[in-house]
Write an enzyme that holds these catalytic residues in place. Structure first.
Site, mmCIF file in Angstrom:
data_model
loop_
_atom_site.group_PDB
_atom_site.id
_atom_site.type_symbol
_atom_site.label_atom_id
_atom_site.label_comp_id
_atom_site.label_asym_id
_atom_site.label_seq_id
_atom_site.Cartn_x
_atom_site.Cartn_y
_atom_site.Cartn_z
ATOM 1 N N ASP A 2 6.647 5.054 148.753
ATOM 2 C CA ASP A 2 6.451 3.936 149.683
ATOM 3 C C ASP A 2 6.316 2.655 148.871
ATOM 4 O O ASP A 2 6.096 2.693 147.655
ATOM 5 C CB ASP A 2 5.190 4.148 150.530
ATOM 6 C CG ASP A 2 4.905 2.989 151.473
ATOM 7 O OD1 ASP A 2 5.865 2.447 152.063
ATOM 8 O OD2 ASP A 2 3.737 2.587 151.614
ATOM 9 N N GLU A 38 -3.964 -3.746 155.865
ATOM 10 C CA GLU A 38 -4.413 -3.708 154.465
ATOM 11 C C GLU A 38 -5.835 -4.236 154.336
ATOM 12 O O GLU A 38 -6.592 -3.795 153.477
ATOM 13 C CB GLU A 38 -3.474 -4.548 153.587
ATOM 14 C CG GLU A 38 -2.095 -3.969 153.502
ATOM 15 C CD GLU A 38 -1.673 -3.583 152.087
ATOM 16 O OE1 GLU A 38 -2.252 -4.108 151.130
ATOM 17 O OE2 GLU A 38 -0.764 -2.743 151.970
ATOM 18 N N HIS A 48 2.111 1.149 158.079
ATOM 19 C CA HIS A 48 0.745 0.623 158.175
ATOM 20 C C HIS A 48 0.154 0.749 159.574
ATOM 21 O O HIS A 48 -1.057 0.666 159.737
ATOM 22 C CB HIS A 48 0.732 -0.859 157.794
ATOM 23 C CG HIS A 48 0.765 -1.105 156.328
ATOM 24 N ND1 HIS A 48 1.788 -0.661 155.538
ATOM 25 C CD2 HIS A 48 -0.109 -1.748 155.506
ATOM 26 C CE1 HIS A 48 1.544 -1.037 154.279
ATOM 27 N NE2 HIS A 48 0.404 -1.688 154.244
ATOM 28 N N CYS A 53 6.349 1.050 161.293
ATOM 29 C CA CYS A 53 5.865 0.591 159.987
ATOM 30 C C CYS A 53 4.735 1.535 159.596
ATOM 31 O O CYS A 53 3.891 1.871 160.440
ATOM 32 C CB CYS A 53 5.364 -0.851 160.095
ATOM 33 S SG CYS A 53 4.501 -1.402 158.612
HETATM 34 N N1 DGL Z 1 5.889 0.395 154.068
HETATM 35 C C1 DGL Z 1 6.463 -0.720 154.801
HETATM 36 C C2 DGL Z 1 7.194 -0.179 156.034
HETATM 37 O O1 DGL Z 1 6.901 0.896 156.535
HETATM 38 C C3 DGL Z 1 5.415 -1.734 155.211
HETATM 39 C C4 DGL Z 1 4.856 -2.528 154.068
HETATM 40 C C5 DGL Z 1 5.887 -3.390 153.361
HETATM 41 O O2 DGL Z 1 6.390 -4.372 153.942
HETATM 42 O O3 DGL Z 1 6.183 -3.071 152.216
HETATM 43 O O4 DGL Z 1 8.071 -0.825 156.515
#
Ligand code: DGL
Length: 277
Positions: free
Chosen positions: A15, A158, A196, A194
């Site tokens: 990730d 975050e 997050h 996403c």
């Molecule tokens: N891991 C990213 C996503 O799932 C989110 C964080 C980023 O922008 O790097 O799109």
């Protein structure tokens, strides 16, 4: 260096940072006997606001690092990287299986809401590429799709602002215009596109009605991983306790502090190995 998979090797999970730990958590729950090797590219986070060319280059470098260490499968536990780079990574790493999170997330949403009105919450990069829209329409031609970039929610997650007035205010700012009003889209399905966003599920639920389904890709991606391991006879046979190794490209302390929330397990900086890509 070889792309040959062997059952004794760990599953590699990649990730842009700590968000993919929500996917790792689901894999660990479904496959507790598997060794896992996670890499978070925290030095170059966020990917969501970067150009596709940069995201592709970063993803290639990160997955090359995991392949060099030896993995039997790669999970792109980042929606942005999956949207940009999945096909290139599959080609580059063949015959090693490479699994992204977009298709499994879309499949989960279609099974929750056939012919649904889907609202995809994602990063700017994922929205720009329309990756969920393509996957949803491919799986269900009757689906209606709207994709919404919610960059502040990445920072919010975050910061650990998952509840209270501030969480509801930020999530509400994005979602309320979609839910109510004369020109509102009025989805019956929300897709957390996403990594997050699963930790913001309660805040999202507080501004959308119970009748609206909320889907993330963690559980379905873990199911796809389990199915692929079984089909390719790559399940680990060793009876020893499974291991989890965490790699990051910067900020072990921050990774531990923020990542613990996503993984649902406390971490300390010493648990994270810093690597240079
Ligand atoms: N891991 C990213 C996503 O799932 C989110 C964080 C980023 O922008 O790097 O799109």
């Amino acid at each position: 260096m070889t792309n040959k998979a062997s059952p004794d090797l760990p599953i590699g999970v990649f990730d842009s940072g700590v968000g993919g730990l929500t996917v790792l958590k689901a894999i660990r729950e479904q496959l507790p006997r598997e060794n896992l090797l996670y890499l978070g590219d925290t030095a170059r986070l966020p990917y969501g606001t970067k150009s596709p060319a940069s995201v592709l280059r970063y993803a290639m470098q990160a997955t090359a690092h995991l392949r060099e260490r030896g993995v039997k499968m790669l999970v792109i536990a980042c929606n942005t990287a999956s949207a940009v780079a999945l096909e290139d990574l599959q080609r580059a790493l063949a015959p090693l299986p490479v699994i992204g999170v977009v298709e499994p997330g879309a499949a989960a949403a279609v099974s929750a809401r056939p012919a649904g009105r889907h609202l995809v919450l994602a990063t700017e990069g994922t929205v720009r590429l329309g990756a969920y829209g393509k996957a949803l329409r491919r799986l269900d031609p009757a689906a209606s799709v709207r994709e919404l970039a919610c960059e502040l929610m990445v920072a919010q997650a975050e910061e650990g602002w998952t509840g209270g007035d501030i969480a509801t205010a930020i999530v509400g700012e994005y979602l309320r215009p979609m839910m109510a009003g004369p020109s509102a889209y009025q989805p019956d399905s929300i897709i957390l596109g996403c990594t997050h966003f699963p930790i913001l599920r309660a805040a999202i639920r507080s501004v959308v009605a119970e009748s609206v389904s909320i889907t993330d890709s963690a559980g379905t991606t873990a199911s796809v991983v389990a199915r692929e391991l079984s089909t390719r006879r790559l399940q680990r046979a060793d009876g020893a306790a499974a291991t989890l190794r965490l790699l990051a490209t910067d900020g072990a302390s921050r990774f531990a502090r923020v990542g613990g929330t996503f993984l649902g397990d406390a971490l300390v900086a010493g648990d994270i190995e810093l690597v240079d890509l």
